[in-house]
Scaffold this motif. Structure first.
Motif, PDB file in Angstrom:
ATOM      1  N   ILE A 111       0.760  -1.176   0.063  1.00  0.00           N
ATOM      2  CA  ILE A 111      -0.061   0.059   0.143  1.00  0.00           C
ATOM      3  C   ILE A 111       0.847   1.252   0.251  1.00  0.00           C
ATOM      4  CG2 ILE A 111      -1.804   1.270   1.276  1.00  0.00           C
ATOM      5  CD1 ILE A 111      -2.913  -1.344   2.591  1.00  0.00           C
ATOM      6  N   GLY A 112       0.686   2.110  -1.066  1.00  0.00           N
ATOM      7  CA  GLY A 112       1.718   3.221  -1.334  1.00  0.00           C
ATOM      8  C   GLY A 112       0.845   4.439  -0.944  1.00  0.00           C
ATOM      9  N   GLN A 113       1.551   5.527  -0.911  1.00  0.00           N
ATOM     10  CA  GLN A 113       0.893   6.832  -0.686  1.00  0.00           C
ATOM     11  C   GLN A 113       0.861   7.386  -1.838  1.00  0.00           C
ATOM     12  OE1 GLN A 113       1.174   5.988   2.948  1.00  0.00           O
ATOM     13  NE2 GLN A 113       0.413   7.847   2.598  1.00  0.00           N
ATOM     14  N   ILE A 114      -0.794   7.960  -2.207  1.00  0.00           N
ATOM     15  CA  ILE A 114      -0.991   8.409  -3.589  1.00  0.00           C
ATOM     16  C   ILE A 114      -1.491   9.965  -3.519  1.00  0.00           C
ATOM     17  CG2 ILE A 114      -1.558   6.237  -4.515  1.00  0.00           C
ATOM     18  CD1 ILE A 114      -4.446   6.886  -4.153  1.00  0.00           C
TER      19      ILE A 114
ATOM     20  N   SER B 157      -2.282  11.909   3.919  1.00  0.00           N
ATOM     21  CA  SER B 157      -1.995  11.488   2.821  1.00  0.00           C
ATOM     22  C   SER B 157      -2.610  10.134   2.475  1.00  0.00           C
ATOM     23  CB  SER B 157      -0.409  11.137   2.961  1.00  0.00           C
ATOM     24  OG  SER B 157      -0.326  10.244   1.641  1.00  0.00           O
ATOM     25  N   GLN B 158      -3.528  10.404   1.427  1.00  0.00           N
ATOM     26  CA  GLN B 158      -4.298   9.187   1.069  1.00  0.00           C
ATOM     27  C   GLN B 158      -3.270   7.908   0.554  1.00  0.00           C
ATOM     28  OE1 GLN B 158      -7.283   9.885  -2.167  1.00  0.00           O
ATOM     29  NE2 GLN B 158      -8.473   8.048  -1.592  1.00  0.00           N
ATOM     30  N   LYS B 159      -3.757   6.733   0.991  1.00  0.00           N
ATOM     31  CA  LYS B 159      -3.003   5.356   0.680  1.00  0.00           C
ATOM     32  C   LYS B 159      -3.763   5.053  -0.639  1.00  0.00           C
ATOM     33  CE  LYS B 159      -3.061   3.299   4.632  1.00  0.00           C
ATOM     34  NZ  LYS B 159      -2.677   2.306   5.501  1.00  0.00           N
ATOM     35  N   SER B 160      -3.062   4.078  -1.018  1.00  0.00           N
ATOM     36  CA  SER B 160      -3.755   3.436  -2.347  1.00  0.00           C
ATOM     37  C   SER B 160      -4.637   2.597  -2.094  1.00  0.00           C
ATOM     38  CB  SER B 160      -2.432   2.548  -2.988  1.00  0.00           C
ATOM     39  OG  SER B 160      -2.099   1.837  -2.090  1.00  0.00           O
ATOM     40  N   ASN B 161      -5.026   2.107  -0.860  1.00  0.00           N
ATOM     41  CA  ASN B 161      -6.195   1.456  -0.731  1.00  0.00           C
ATOM     42  C   ASN B 161      -7.650   2.241  -0.261  1.00  0.00           C
ATOM     43  OD1 ASN B 161      -5.824   2.318   1.753  1.00  0.00           O
ATOM     44  ND2 ASN B 161      -5.703   0.200   2.965  1.00  0.00           N
ATOM     45  N   GLY B 162      -7.211   3.740  -0.417  1.00  0.00           N
ATOM     46  CA  GLY B 162      -8.288   4.603  -0.167  1.00  0.00           C
ATOM     47  C   GLY B 162      -8.478   5.029   1.101  1.00  0.00           C
TER      48      GLY B 162
END
Length: 198
Positions: A4-7, A110-115
């Motif tokens: 899971i990354g930061q997007i 910071s939003q993560k790639s899982n929402g």
């Protein structure tokens, strides 16, 4: 399990700390729009212990110093005055070299790639506004962003310099819901965690 990354990046809040008590002055809290990037860099201290002509152990004492460099689409005069410590009168700021920037508290998410979101609090920072860039219009419009470098100051009593919470891991919803405006300086109290889980 997938990584899971930061997007994303948003929700920058700043507030002054009181000179006398070092408490956050919530009356000065502002939400700063237009956050483009935030880069946290830290330096750590470590020392090698030698025995028999080789490194026998490495003692890492952790955080030594750090900065968070932020790029913003721009700053209003009110935002600039709060960050720099300069006085604003009727929308006018006269920059004074004798004025020192105040100690601030900072939060953002910071939003993560899982929402879900990762919430970040830097309880004590001090700003160094690097300057402004002005460019004439040519064939197209080029936006000149503002870059601010904040020095990170650990809390004197605890040594804590950053608090982070992941929305999908922290069960204390009250802690998360007020995170950006309360500028956490530590983990939530255990009793509060138990109340939330009930």
């Amino acid at each position: 399990m997938a990584k899971i990354g930061q997007i994303g990046l948003s929700g920058l809040h700043l507030a002054k700390r009181k000179d006398t008590t070092n408490e956050v002055d919530t009356a000065t809290t502002i939400s700063v729009a237009g956050l483009v990037t935030a880069e946290v860099e830290i330096e750590t201290v470590s020392e090698n212990i030698y025995a028999d002509d080789v490194v026998a152990e490495v003692i890492a004492s952790g955080f030594s110093s750090g900065t968070v460099t932020m790029e913003l689409l721009g700053l209003s005069m009110e935002e600039y005055a709060l960050i720099s410590g300069q006085e604003i009168v009727d929308g006018v700021v006269a920059d004074n070299s004798n004025v020192l920037s105040p100690v601030l508290a900072m939060t953002f998410k910071s939003q993560k790639s899982n929402g879900t979101y990762r919430y970040v609090s830097l309880p004590q920072v001090k700003a160094n506004i690097k300057g402004e860039s002005f460019t004439t219009k040519e064939d197209g419009v080029e936006i000149a962003n503002v870059e601010i470098e904040f020095s990170i100051i650990p809390m004197a009593e605890t040594g804590i310099w950053r608090v982070r919470a992941d929305q999908d891991a922290c069960k204390n919803t009250e802690f998360l819901n007020t995170f950006l405006t309360t500028f956490p300086e530590n983990v939530p109290a255990p009793l509060e965690m138990l109340k939330t889980k009930k």
